[in-house]
Scaffold this active site. Structure first.
Site, PDB file in Angstrom:
ATOM      1  N   ASP A 220       0.720  -1.180   0.068  1.00  0.00           N
ATOM      2  CA  ASP A 220      -0.014  -0.289   0.077  1.00  0.00           C
ATOM      3  C   ASP A 220       0.891   1.350  -0.114  1.00  0.00           C
ATOM      4  O   ASP A 220       0.445   2.312  -0.865  1.00  0.00           O
ATOM      5  CB  ASP A 220      -1.086   0.236   1.141  1.00  0.00           C
ATOM      6  CG  ASP A 220      -1.778  -1.358   1.366  1.00  0.00           C
ATOM      7  OD1 ASP A 220      -2.513  -1.630   0.493  1.00  0.00           O
ATOM      8  OD2 ASP A 220      -1.240  -2.114   2.418  1.00  0.00           O
TER       9      ASP A 220
ATOM     10  N   HIS B 260      -4.237  -3.551   6.953  1.00  0.00           N
ATOM     11  CA  HIS B 260      -4.101  -3.759   5.529  1.00  0.00           C
ATOM     12  C   HIS B 260      -5.605  -3.959   4.988  1.00  0.00           C
ATOM     13  O   HIS B 260      -5.961  -5.379   4.614  1.00  0.00           O
ATOM     14  CB  HIS B 260      -3.046  -4.842   4.953  1.00  0.00           C
ATOM     15  CG  HIS B 260      -3.097  -5.088   3.336  1.00  0.00           C
ATOM     16  ND1 HIS B 260      -2.772  -4.456   2.494  1.00  0.00           N
ATOM     17  CD2 HIS B 260      -3.527  -6.423   3.022  1.00  0.00           C
ATOM     18  CE1 HIS B 260      -2.844  -5.074   1.448  1.00  0.00           C
ATOM     19  NE2 HIS B 260      -3.443  -6.242   1.650  1.00  0.00           N
TER      20      HIS B 260
HETATM   21  P1  NAX Z   1      -2.534 -18.265  -4.183  1.00  0.00           P
HETATM   22  O1  NAX Z   1      -3.854 -18.691  -4.039  1.00  0.00           O
HETATM   23  O2  NAX Z   1      -2.021 -18.032  -5.523  1.00  0.00           O
HETATM   24  O3  NAX Z   1      -1.578 -18.963  -3.184  1.00  0.00           O
HETATM   25  C1  NAX Z   1      -1.882 -19.597  -1.967  1.00  0.00           C
HETATM   26  C2  NAX Z   1      -1.000 -20.759  -1.724  1.00  0.00           C
HETATM   27  O4  NAX Z   1      -1.073 -21.013  -0.225  1.00  0.00           O
HETATM   28  C3  NAX Z   1      -1.572 -22.060  -2.539  1.00  0.00           C
HETATM   29  O5  NAX Z   1      -0.467 -22.524  -3.271  1.00  0.00           O
HETATM   30  C4  NAX Z   1      -2.117 -22.725  -1.388  1.00  0.00           C
HETATM   31  O6  NAX Z   1      -1.858 -23.788  -1.643  1.00  0.00           O
HETATM   32  C5  NAX Z   1      -1.168 -22.373  -0.317  1.00  0.00           C
HETATM   33  N1  NAX Z   1      -1.823 -22.695   1.184  1.00  0.00           N
HETATM   34  C6  NAX Z   1      -3.140 -22.532   1.399  1.00  0.00           C
HETATM   35  N2  NAX Z   1      -3.039 -23.027   2.803  1.00  0.00           N
HETATM   36  C7  NAX Z   1      -1.786 -23.415   3.129  1.00  0.00           C
HETATM   37  C8  NAX Z   1      -1.551 -23.640   4.377  1.00  0.00           C
HETATM   38  N3  NAX Z   1      -2.277 -24.149   5.434  1.00  0.00           N
HETATM   39  N4  NAX Z   1      -0.025 -24.123   4.533  1.00  0.00           N
HETATM   40  C9  NAX Z   1       0.636 -23.763   3.488  1.00  0.00           C
HETATM   41  N5  NAX Z   1       0.331 -23.085   2.205  1.00  0.00           N
HETATM   42  C10 NAX Z   1      -0.850 -23.081   2.279  1.00  0.00           C
HETATM   43  O7  NAX Z   1      -2.487 -16.741  -3.513  1.00  0.00           O
HETATM   44  P2  NAX Z   1      -1.378 -15.786  -3.760  1.00  0.00           P
HETATM   45  O8  NAX Z   1      -1.802 -14.756  -4.790  1.00  0.00           O
HETATM   46  O9  NAX Z   1      -0.078 -16.179  -3.758  1.00  0.00           O
HETATM   47  O10 NAX Z   1      -1.759 -14.741  -2.280  1.00  0.00           O
HETATM   48  C11 NAX Z   1      -1.230 -15.186  -1.043  1.00  0.00           C
HETATM   49  C12 NAX Z   1      -2.099 -14.299   0.032  1.00  0.00           C
HETATM   50  O11 NAX Z   1      -1.446 -12.982  -0.064  1.00  0.00           O
HETATM   51  C13 NAX Z   1      -3.416 -14.275   0.035  1.00  0.00           C
HETATM   52  O12 NAX Z   1      -4.100 -14.269   1.339  1.00  0.00           O
HETATM   53  C14 NAX Z   1      -3.759 -12.900  -0.361  1.00  0.00           C
HETATM   54  O13 NAX Z   1      -4.896 -12.275  -0.118  1.00  0.00           O
HETATM   55  C15 NAX Z   1      -2.462 -11.951   0.234  1.00  0.00           C
HETATM   56  N6  NAX Z   1      -2.004 -10.914  -0.250  1.00  0.00           N
HETATM   57  C16 NAX Z   1      -1.678 -10.021   0.580  1.00  0.00           C
HETATM   58  C17 NAX Z   1      -1.037  -8.613   0.397  1.00  0.00           C
HETATM   59  C18 NAX Z   1      -0.637  -7.745   1.221  1.00  0.00           C
HETATM   60  O14 NAX Z   1      -0.432  -6.603   0.893  1.00  0.00           O
HETATM   61  N7  NAX Z   1      -0.713  -8.110   2.350  1.00  0.00           N
HETATM   62  C19 NAX Z   1      -1.162  -8.332  -1.288  1.00  0.00           C
HETATM   63  C20 NAX Z   1      -1.203  -9.277  -2.000  1.00  0.00           C
HETATM   64  C21 NAX Z   1      -2.474 -10.370  -1.769  1.00  0.00           C
HETATM   65  O15 NAX Z   1      -3.504 -10.267  -1.982  1.00  0.00           O
END
Ligand code: NAX
Length: 329
Positions: A162, A190
């Site tokens: 952000d 966030h």
């Molecule tokens: P994806 O859905 O592409 O990848 C998430 C991965 O996490 C998947 O491969 C899934 O298998 C894995 N996963 C799920 N549960 C798990 C667990 N218990 N242990 C280990 N791995 C697990 O999501 P992606 O685009 O990579 O985003 C990841 C996270 O970042 C989401 O929660 C998203 O909302 C968050 N974000 C946070 C941001 C921030 O500024 N703080 C910005 C970007 C993003 O939106």
């Protein structure tokens, strides 16, 4: 160049996801911990994603990164966090249609509580943790609460994306380099209640407000553009921000382990000790400076009634999130 340093272990959860795919290569190339710092990557995924993770690791091999000493792929928490000095908690369950915010908080509680406990039990004594997976402030609070032996100041949730968005937007608006925009940080959660604090920011050392000279835009479109940028990216790309999120994760770690640029500060959601009357214990976006070893919140900034109201709203949201997960704390 040979690398004689002891490798640092870095854990990335959700390593086969979108953000992981942008993040791992940058860590392995030295962009996060330095160009002469060897690393071991410990990659945590859930069972169904292990096959995809194999492919990601093949690509890591094919990059032949000199600094990458080993890669451990696992779905076991102990193996993932064993000896780790940096834990980047990216993996989480995204919000799906029909899911209430409280459901999301509780599902993610089931992920971040056990991860916090495993970090507490198996990580290196110097471990630091950055939570990226949303809702990141409260996920961080849940994990921190499950790790009583780890000092609260080692925990960070990511508000840097952000900040980067806000800086870039101002730089474009007034036609300067992003380097010229300083002190522009994100207060609070966030989420769409975050407050990008233009009142305490500068452009080329002058008050940002006097350079932009359009308070209506700052209070209106500027804030909403930053708050809603993630949704706009989903609309355009059909997928959420990944490269810029990975970049912000790298920036966050770099900003903790290196001294902050003179006169500037960075956005990190850190534990509140009551600064600016924010309730103690919330994981709250504050302006932070680091000397490369420890960090502190910049104190003494002033906020007018507009900013105070924004900060009140985002604080209330974080308090209601804390209330929703209180059984997990
Ligand atoms: P994806 O859905 O592409 O990848 C998430 C991965 O996490 C998947 O491969 C899934 O298998 C894995 N996963 C799920 N549960 C798990 C667990 N218990 N242990 C280990 N791995 C697990 O999501 P992606 O685009 O990579 O985003 C990841 C996270 O970042 C989401 O929660 C998203 O909302 C968050 N974000 C946070 C941001 C921030 O500024 N703080 C910005 C970007 C993003 O939106």
């Amino acid at each position: 160049m040979s690398n004689s340093n002891t490798p640092i272990h870095v854990t990335v959860t959700g390593a086969a996801g979108q953000i992981g795919y942008s993040l791992l290569y940058r860590i392995a190339s030295g962009q996060m911990l330095g160009a002469d710092q060897p690393v071991v990557l410990r990659l945590l995924e859930i069972e169904p994603a292990m096959k995809a993770l194999e492919g990601v690791i093949m690509e890591l091999d094919d990059c032949a990164f000199p600094l990458l000493q080993d890669v451990v792929a696992t779905s076991d928490l102990k193996t993932a966090f064993d000896s780790t000095s940096w834990a980047l908690l990216v993996g989480s369950i995204p919000r799906k249609a029909g899911m209430e915010r409280n459901d999301l908080l509780n599902i993610n509680g089931g992920i971040f509580g056990p991860q916090g406990r495993a970090i507490n039990d198996y990580a290196s004594d110097d471990v630091r943790i950055l939570v990226v997976g949303n809702p990141c402030n409260t996920n961080c609070l849940i994990a921190r609460s499950a790790a009583p032996d780890i000092p609260a100041d080692r925990w960070f949730a990511m508000t840097r994306l952000d900040q980067n968005r806000a800086r870039s937007l101002i730089a474009k608006r007034v036609g300067v380099s992003v380097e010229d925009v300083s002190g522009l940080v994100i207060w609070g959660n966030h989420s769409s209640t975050q407050f990008p604090d233009f009142e305490n920011a500068q452009v080329q050392g002058k008050p940002l407000e006097s350079v932009v000279n359009d308070r209506t835009w700052l209070e209106g479109d500027f804030i909403t553009t930053v708050q809603q940028r993630g949704a706009k990216i989903i609309e355009a790309r059909g997928a959420s921000s990944a490269a810029s999120a990975a970049n912000a994760a790298i920036d966050s770690v770099v900003s903790v382990v290196n001294p902050t640029r003179k006169g500037d500060c960075v956005s990190l959601a850190v534990v509140s000790q009551g600064e600016y009357s924010i309730p103690e214990g919330l994981q709250f976006g504050f302006p932070v400076v680091s000397d490369g070893k420890s960090w502190k919140i910049i104190e003494g900034l002033s906020h007018d009634s507009f900013a105070q109201e924004r900060i009140r709203l985002t604080t209330e949201e974080l308090l209601s999130e804390r209330e929703a997960v209180k059984a997990l704390l």
